[in-house]
Design a protein around this motif. Sequence first.
Motif, PDB file in Angstrom:
ATOM      1  N   GLU A   5       0.659  -1.272   0.021  1.00 34.67           N
ATOM      2  CA  GLU A   5      -0.102  -0.140  -0.105  1.00 34.67           C
ATOM      3  C   GLU A   5       0.814   1.303   0.203  1.00 34.67           C
ATOM      4  O   GLU A   5       0.387   2.317  -0.553  1.00 34.67           O
ATOM      5  CB  GLU A   5      -1.034  -0.270   1.289  1.00 34.67           C
ATOM      6  CG  GLU A   5      -1.990  -1.104   1.137  1.00 34.67           C
ATOM      7  CD  GLU A   5      -1.587  -2.402   1.304  1.00 34.67           C
ATOM      8  OE1 GLU A   5      -0.480  -2.505   1.716  1.00 34.67           O
ATOM      9  OE2 GLU A   5      -2.246  -3.479   1.161  1.00 34.67           O
ATOM     10  N   GLU A   6       2.175   1.108   0.619  1.00 38.11           N
ATOM     11  CA  GLU A   6       2.856   2.428   0.816  1.00 38.11           C
ATOM     12  C   GLU A   6       3.932   2.368  -0.691  1.00 38.11           C
ATOM     13  O   GLU A   6       4.399   3.787  -0.867  1.00 38.11           O
ATOM     14  CB  GLU A   6       3.863   2.246   2.053  1.00 38.11           C
ATOM     15  CG  GLU A   6       3.151   2.041   3.359  1.00 38.11           C
ATOM     16  CD  GLU A   6       3.837   1.840   4.439  1.00 38.11           C
ATOM     17  OE1 GLU A   6       3.546   2.176   5.569  1.00 38.11           O
ATOM     18  OE2 GLU A   6       4.786   0.962   4.219  1.00 38.11           O
ATOM     19  N   LEU A   7       4.044   1.614  -1.420  1.00 40.08           N
ATOM     20  CA  LEU A   7       4.683   1.527  -2.504  1.00 40.08           C
ATOM     21  C   LEU A   7       4.219   2.620  -3.631  1.00 40.08           C
ATOM     22  O   LEU A   7       2.817   2.423  -3.759  1.00 40.08           O
ATOM     23  CB  LEU A   7       5.120   0.318  -3.197  1.00 40.08           C
ATOM     24  CG  LEU A   7       6.146  -0.545  -2.445  1.00 40.08           C
ATOM     25  CD1 LEU A   7       6.117  -2.183  -2.913  1.00 40.08           C
ATOM     26  CD2 LEU A   7       7.496  -0.168  -2.235  1.00 40.08           C
ATOM     27  N   PRO A   8       4.910   3.211  -4.596  1.00 32.52           N
ATOM     28  CA  PRO A   8       4.488   3.843  -5.537  1.00 32.52           C
ATOM     29  C   PRO A   8       3.857   2.827  -6.618  1.00 32.52           C
ATOM     30  O   PRO A   8       4.039   1.680  -6.948  1.00 32.52           O
ATOM     31  CB  PRO A   8       5.360   4.611  -6.275  1.00 32.52           C
ATOM     32  CG  PRO A   8       6.773   3.730  -5.813  1.00 32.52           C
ATOM     33  CD  PRO A   8       6.464   3.216  -4.320  1.00 32.52           C
ATOM     34  N   LYS A   9       2.784   3.378  -7.209  1.00 32.46           N
ATOM     35  CA  LYS A   9       1.984   2.625  -8.195  1.00 32.46           C
ATOM     36  C   LYS A   9       2.165   3.237  -9.610  1.00 32.46           C
ATOM     37  O   LYS A   9       2.335   4.386  -9.988  1.00 32.46           O
ATOM     38  CB  LYS A   9       0.548   2.594  -7.746  1.00 32.46           C
ATOM     39  CG  LYS A   9       0.284   1.886  -6.713  1.00 32.46           C
ATOM     40  CD  LYS A   9      -1.339   2.066  -6.370  1.00 32.46           C
ATOM     41  CE  LYS A   9      -1.798   1.290  -5.195  1.00 32.46           C
ATOM     42  NZ  LYS A   9      -1.004   1.896  -3.992  1.00 32.46           N
ATOM     43  N   SER A  10       2.131   2.103 -10.659  1.00 36.82           N
ATOM     44  CA  SER A  10       2.534   2.611 -11.989  1.00 36.82           C
ATOM     45  C   SER A  10       1.166   3.303 -12.592  1.00 36.82           C
ATOM     46  O   SER A  10       0.002   2.962 -11.856  1.00 36.82           O
ATOM     47  CB  SER A  10       2.663   1.447 -12.761  1.00 36.82           C
ATOM     48  OG  SER A  10       1.485   0.354 -12.977  1.00 36.82           O
ATOM     49  N   PRO A  11       1.092   3.740 -13.325  1.00 33.38           N
ATOM     50  CA  PRO A  11      -0.172   4.260 -14.025  1.00 33.38           C
ATOM     51  C   PRO A  11      -1.379   3.292 -14.233  1.00 33.38           C
ATOM     52  O   PRO A  11      -2.506   3.799 -13.978  1.00 33.38           O
ATOM     53  CB  PRO A  11      -0.042   4.926 -15.545  1.00 33.38           C
ATOM     54  CG  PRO A  11       1.594   5.277 -15.208  1.00 33.38           C
ATOM     55  CD  PRO A  11       1.992   4.225 -14.597  1.00 33.38           C
ATOM     56  N   TRP A  12      -1.001   2.234 -14.733  1.00 37.00           N
ATOM     57  CA  TRP A  12      -1.851   1.099 -14.917  1.00 37.00           C
ATOM     58  C   TRP A  12      -2.730   0.760 -13.331  1.00 37.00           C
ATOM     59  O   TRP A  12      -3.728   0.516 -13.208  1.00 37.00           O
ATOM     60  CB  TRP A  12      -1.520  -0.173 -15.624  1.00 37.00           C
ATOM     61  CG  TRP A  12      -1.433   0.129 -16.959  1.00 37.00           C
ATOM     62  CD1 TRP A  12      -0.388   0.753 -17.897  1.00 37.00           C
ATOM     63  CD2 TRP A  12      -2.364  -0.170 -18.081  1.00 37.00           C
ATOM     64  NE1 TRP A  12      -0.794   0.812 -19.071  1.00 37.00           N
ATOM     65  CE2 TRP A  12      -2.126   0.271 -19.405  1.00 37.00           C
ATOM     66  CE3 TRP A  12      -3.734  -0.942 -17.853  1.00 37.00           C
ATOM     67  CZ2 TRP A  12      -2.830  -0.145 -20.502  1.00 37.00           C
ATOM     68  CZ3 TRP A  12      -4.474  -1.166 -19.109  1.00 37.00           C
ATOM     69  CH2 TRP A  12      -4.039  -0.639 -20.375  1.00 37.00           C
TER      70      TRP A  12
END
Length: 809
Positions: A5-12
């Motif tokens: 939940e804390e990690l950055p997410k890709s656009p998808w």
Amino acid sequence: MATQEELPKSPWAERFIDNPDMYIVRDGVVHSGYAPEYPAVPDPVRLIEPLAMGTTYTPATMDDLERVLFDEECQRHRLYGLTTWESISLRAFVRLDDLGVVNGSQLVKDSPHAGYRMSVNEANWLPFLRKDRWYDWTQTSPPAKPGTAVKIWSVDDPVIWDAIKMPLEIVDRMFKALIRDKHEALETMLFGRMDYWNNAMGPSMPKEPYRDCIVLLGRGTDELAVKSGGSASTVDWNRIAALDEAAWTARLAHLLGMHLMCFALIGNMSIHACEQPIYGNRRVTSICQIGIERLVTIMDRELTLAERAILEIELATTIMHELTHGLFIGRRSLDGPAEGLCLPPNLPGLEEPLWDAGGIAETGHMLEAKVFGGGLDHGPNQSGVPLLLHIESVPNRGLAMYKNLPGPWLSGPRTAAHGSALWASKLSTEDFWRDRRYPRKSDNYFHRNAVSVAEEWTGGQRCSYPDRLVKDLTTFPVVYDEDHTFVALWNARRTLWRSFRVDWGFGERQKWKRSPWAYIQSRRLLDSFVEHFKKRDEITCGSLAIRMIENVEWSRGWEKYDEELPTEDEEDNAFIFHAIGLLMSAALPIRVEHVHLSSSLPKWNYIGEPSKSADRAGWDERVVLGADCLRKSRTRYAPTTEIINLFRDERKKEGSEVTQRDFLEMVDDLLSYVSVDSGSIFHRPWCLEIMRVANELSTARSQLENDYPNSHTLRWVPVWEFNIPPYDSTASRYENDQFVDLDIDYRTGQWVVIGPTYPDQLQPAPQSSPNREASPMSEATPTREATPTRETSPIFPDSSSPSFPDTPS
């Protein structure tokens, strides 16, 4: 270490945030399994991709290859046979007034054309759709977080009304089209005979499928029932045939004259709305509660023109589904024999009828089947941003929980047509509703051809889809403008993507599909087991283990069991996950009796209050309901532990008769039989990992037996760790006293020998525990016809059961 939940997410991953089960963490970033790869499509909104043919995109490693094949198979499961890159063709374009076909990937907020749609004329709506029939709902369940405002869901809120008014406009126009066309389904719902099966159906008709079965009979079925010896009908079909459009409209308005609309938090992703009868109220017969989940998506997410069209048509058909239930409630509350109701009026708890004495007792689904060709929904998740629209056949075996008339549909395939954004958007244009080429607007499911269709395989755990997903347009009596546009785009993009993958795409997928790595559902169950094992959730883990074991049928004797195992000519990888289920059971406590847990949801009431428009129209009462429809409590259940080791005997052992050693013993028997005794085709990396885990479990069980000599069977092992092996498309077979490697010729489907690679033993995986030594295989190979009787274990020699150095005597 940062959590997912804390990690950055890709656009998808960010766009399809409602689908965390498709998340993949790679290089410190959360990616989505829906993102196309080879080539990558980095923007999930504008879907810009390489357009030049002649460039190939090839996975660099076997791990990369397996990942993309796995992701795309998951996509096919979620998107009804399509990969993400294929589904793009279905939402690439939309139809708008005056402009015709335009790019569907434009964001609504940025598009200068977003308003080129039909006008919304609330004053002209059917009365049961207007604002003065809507009640407010204060969102209090689940309770608002401290410090946040309590949201009131009301049609008086211009943002909410703006999100729902176009779907309501579509509903209004659809109902009026059904009336104008005198559609058979609406005629049956408004005027059809509603009676008990045994009263309406003659002796030559099928027997009553269940007690107190009710039927709703249209003109043709009612006449047939009477001819078969059923009681005389109370419906004057000649009178109904003479009714004009105004009479139909009046009848519809009358039956829904005491019906209300409201909002709700459904809390169940498979349910979008709920219709509830209201007893003992002099003014209200029922209320339709529209789930807010999709409205939140419409209001809060930056949608494209295509995504907006998909959500709006889906919401419109959901409302029609629920209003069909309202019509049934209205008929049983307001009608009598003269109107075709041959039942006690307003009978609480009355089951819905079987429509035309068939299908399922769920009028909303049955109306969708007859009017739209099936139930509309969007994928990949029934809430959130859509990747595609699909229309699934009704009835289908996924709806077998409703009372029904059994038929081929119970065991037959579930078919789903893919709906295009071109069709969805067409229904919100004046151009369609004024198009003189199609005077009967409700014909052919509101003029939708099932051009793209997927069929789910009826058996096993994997879905099988036809190679030709898109039908030949010459097979349709009428071809619409959007059909030509879609097929041309589909063919062009399919040719393009095949050119990107010309070096590997088709052949490698055919090999992968023949391997255990392609068992998507079982791999998902394995992932789920890991998470629930950490929580020591005995009920879920026990249920998952049983589902894994059931990959191979073990309750119908040796002959049936052996049929589902691989042979020397044909692989069948279900036994791999059957063995993993046995290992799971060895990791869990033995359940000496069934374990169940009832959900403890808090009791709460649903309260609706008149909106401003409803108040001014004279609605002055609260509506207070229980939450039964929205949040049904359910019992979670895991049965008593049992085992049937057909390699030793066919007697079922259960409860206190069973120990975890029984499961480990059966794993030994199974692997020995498949890998050596029967000379079958198998995938060696998976068998090695199963052996490694069996060894670890045995070591853990030995420690528990030492620590808890009287109750060790009631204990969990401390750790569960099963590692999916690195992908390897080759298989193995034991022949001529040695193991040989095989490769599949995907052109012929035949396995070919590529050479012996190791001698007369199944070598342990590199990470195997030192507690178990590599053991020579037995040279005996029993025939497949007889039940094998194992006097000694070929993997664990000199013992009638798995023997380990640290097993207490």
